[in-house]
Design a protein around this motif. Structure first.
Motif, PDB file in Angstrom:
ATOM      1  N   GLN A 116     102.039 -20.190  -8.139  1.00  0.00           N
ATOM      2  CA  GLN A 116     101.357 -21.250  -8.658  1.00  0.00           C
ATOM      3  C   GLN A 116     101.439 -22.901  -7.882  1.00  0.00           C
ATOM      4  O   GLN A 116     100.295 -23.298  -7.617  1.00  0.00           O
ATOM      5  N   HIS A 117     102.477 -23.108  -7.638  1.00  0.00           N
ATOM      6  CA  HIS A 117     102.686 -24.198  -6.816  1.00  0.00           C
ATOM      7  C   HIS A 117     102.100 -24.222  -5.400  1.00  0.00           C
ATOM      8  O   HIS A 117     101.355 -25.270  -4.838  1.00  0.00           O
ATOM      9  N   GLU A 118     102.304 -23.226  -4.722  1.00  0.00           N
ATOM     10  CA  GLU A 118     101.710 -23.099  -3.425  1.00  0.00           C
ATOM     11  C   GLU A 118     100.106 -22.867  -3.650  1.00  0.00           C
ATOM     12  O   GLU A 118      99.466 -23.603  -2.602  1.00  0.00           O
ATOM     13  N   LEU A 119      99.580 -22.146  -4.601  1.00  0.00           N
ATOM     14  CA  LEU A 119      97.962 -22.247  -4.644  1.00  0.00           C
ATOM     15  C   LEU A 119      97.327 -23.428  -5.007  1.00  0.00           C
ATOM     16  O   LEU A 119      96.502 -23.948  -4.316  1.00  0.00           O
ATOM     17  N   ARG A 120      98.181 -24.198  -5.921  1.00  0.00           N
ATOM     18  CA  ARG A 120      97.836 -25.531  -6.284  1.00  0.00           C
ATOM     19  C   ARG A 120      97.701 -26.600  -4.759  1.00  0.00           C
ATOM     20  O   ARG A 120      96.593 -27.060  -4.857  1.00  0.00           O
ATOM     21  N   GLY A 129      94.511 -20.357   3.613  1.00  0.00           N
ATOM     22  CA  GLY A 129      95.948 -20.109   3.383  1.00  0.00           C
ATOM     23  C   GLY A 129      96.242 -18.600   3.323  1.00  0.00           C
ATOM     24  O   GLY A 129      95.558 -17.659   3.239  1.00  0.00           O
ATOM     25  N   ALA A 130      97.576 -18.523   3.151  1.00  0.00           N
ATOM     26  CA  ALA A 130      98.026 -17.029   3.195  1.00  0.00           C
ATOM     27  C   ALA A 130      99.424 -16.896   2.494  1.00  0.00           C
ATOM     28  O   ALA A 130     100.071 -17.941   2.632  1.00  0.00           O
ATOM     29  N   ILE A 131      99.418 -16.149   1.487  1.00  0.00           N
ATOM     30  CA  ILE A 131     100.557 -16.019   0.645  1.00  0.00           C
ATOM     31  C   ILE A 131     101.065 -14.406   0.845  1.00  0.00           C
ATOM     32  O   ILE A 131     100.377 -13.652   0.858  1.00  0.00           O
ATOM     33  N   GLN A 162      96.012 -10.153  -8.873  1.00  0.00           N
ATOM     34  CA  GLN A 162      95.313 -10.876  -9.560  1.00  0.00           C
ATOM     35  C   GLN A 162      95.074 -12.230  -8.528  1.00  0.00           C
ATOM     36  O   GLN A 162      93.952 -12.629  -8.701  1.00  0.00           O
ATOM     37  N   ALA A 163      95.940 -12.886  -7.900  1.00  0.00           N
ATOM     38  CA  ALA A 163      95.730 -13.971  -7.289  1.00  0.00           C
ATOM     39  C   ALA A 163      94.846 -13.900  -6.163  1.00  0.00           C
ATOM     40  O   ALA A 163      93.959 -14.652  -5.550  1.00  0.00           O
ATOM     41  N   ALA A 164      94.808 -12.515  -5.293  1.00  0.00           N
ATOM     42  CA  ALA A 164      93.870 -12.184  -4.293  1.00  0.00           C
ATOM     43  C   ALA A 164      92.367 -12.203  -4.791  1.00  0.00           C
ATOM     44  O   ALA A 164      91.979 -12.735  -3.915  1.00  0.00           O
TER      45      ALA A 164
END
Ligand code: NAD
Length: 245
Positions: A116-120, A129-131, A162-164
């Motif tokens: 959540q915090h990285e995506l924000r 970006g990449a996670i 989900q986030a992808a």
């Protein structure tokens, strides 16, 4: 310059990932609940690294970790969510609720808070970006005696997919790595707790050896890099062929 964040960077797979990211030219924040381990890793890497204490199970602590990264290096491009714990194996019916909650808090909620915090931050920067999230072979087959670990690692794959899907259009890729047995402290303790010191389990491995932390880090760093520019929502198994059997 690429700015990378690694949770669990104080030891094992996270430490190998932090070292490799720095060797490939990134600035790296080494985050760990064990602050002195994070500091030691960052000191060994040198000026391209900085250490920060974080408990990934605490959303406020995670927010502070991302803020520290931005303050120290000016942004966030790659995030590797590697911190995790493994419960003592025992029969399903004997696990306490405390053990259940702690493992889910760190291994599943921790990844959710970090994402959540990285995506924000990545959305705010608007430069993609990449996670990479750390799952496990236990993300697809059960880890004997560790139901909460199995549940958490399956859940990490769900969060990853989900986030992808949700953030692909923003240029943010989200993937997971599923290591098999890897030569680190917790794995060594797991084997030592077996009556035969894990010998039977090691014999079952197709390559007759565990992975090194570096071999897992190489998969993580590849998924972060532009070499994996069309890889998104994927679950990369790095287990020497074990779960194909
Ligand atoms: N070693 C293996 O065989 C193996 C296999 C599959 C998956 N994994 C996964 O790889 C990851 C790394 O495992 P490892 O074997 O390198 O273990 P490790 O114990 O060497 O490293 C994990 C690091 O995470 C840190 N950590 C633990 N709880 C934390 C928290 N609440 N907040 C922040 N940091 C915390 C620890 O202090 C430690 O430095 C874990 O997610 C683990 O589940 C490991």
């Amino acid at each position: 310059m690429t700015v990378a964040l690694v949770t669990g960077g104080g030891s094992g797979i996270g430490q190998a990932t932090a070292r490799l990211l720095a060797a490939r030219g990134a600035q790296v924040v080494v985050a760990d609940v064990d602050e002195s381990a994070a500091q030691a890793t960052a000191a060994e890497i040198g000026p391209a690294a900085a250490a920060v204490a974080v408990d990934v199970a605490d959303a406020a602590s995670v927010a502070a970790m991302v803020a520290f990264t931005v303050e120290r290096f000016g942004g966030l491009d790659w995030a590797c969510n590697i911190a995790g714990i493994a419960p003592q194996p025992k029969p399903f019916v004997e696990h306490s609720y405390d053990e259940w909650h702690r493992t889910i808090d760190v291994n599943l909620s921790g990844v959710f808070f970090c994402m959540q915090h990285e995506l924000r931050r990545m959305l705010e920067q608007a430069r993609g970006g990449a996670i990479v999230n750390m799952s496990s072979g236990a993300g697809v087959v059960p880890a004997p005696g560790q139901p909460q670990y199995t549940a958490a690692k399956h859940g990490v794959l769900g969060l990853t997919k989900q986030a992808a899907q949700e953030y692909a259009a923003a240029g943010i890729r989200v993937n997971a790595v599923l290591p098999g047995q890897t030569e680190t402290g917790p794995m060594r303790a797991y084997l030592d707790a077996m009556p035969d010191g894990g010998e039977k389990m090691l014999r079952r491995l197709p390559m007759k050896r565990m992975a090194t932390p570096l071999e897992i880090a190489q998969a993580v760093v590849w998924l972060c890099s532009d070499d994996a520019s069309y890889v998104n929502g994927d679950s990369l198994v790095v287990d020497g062929g074990l779960i194909t059997r």
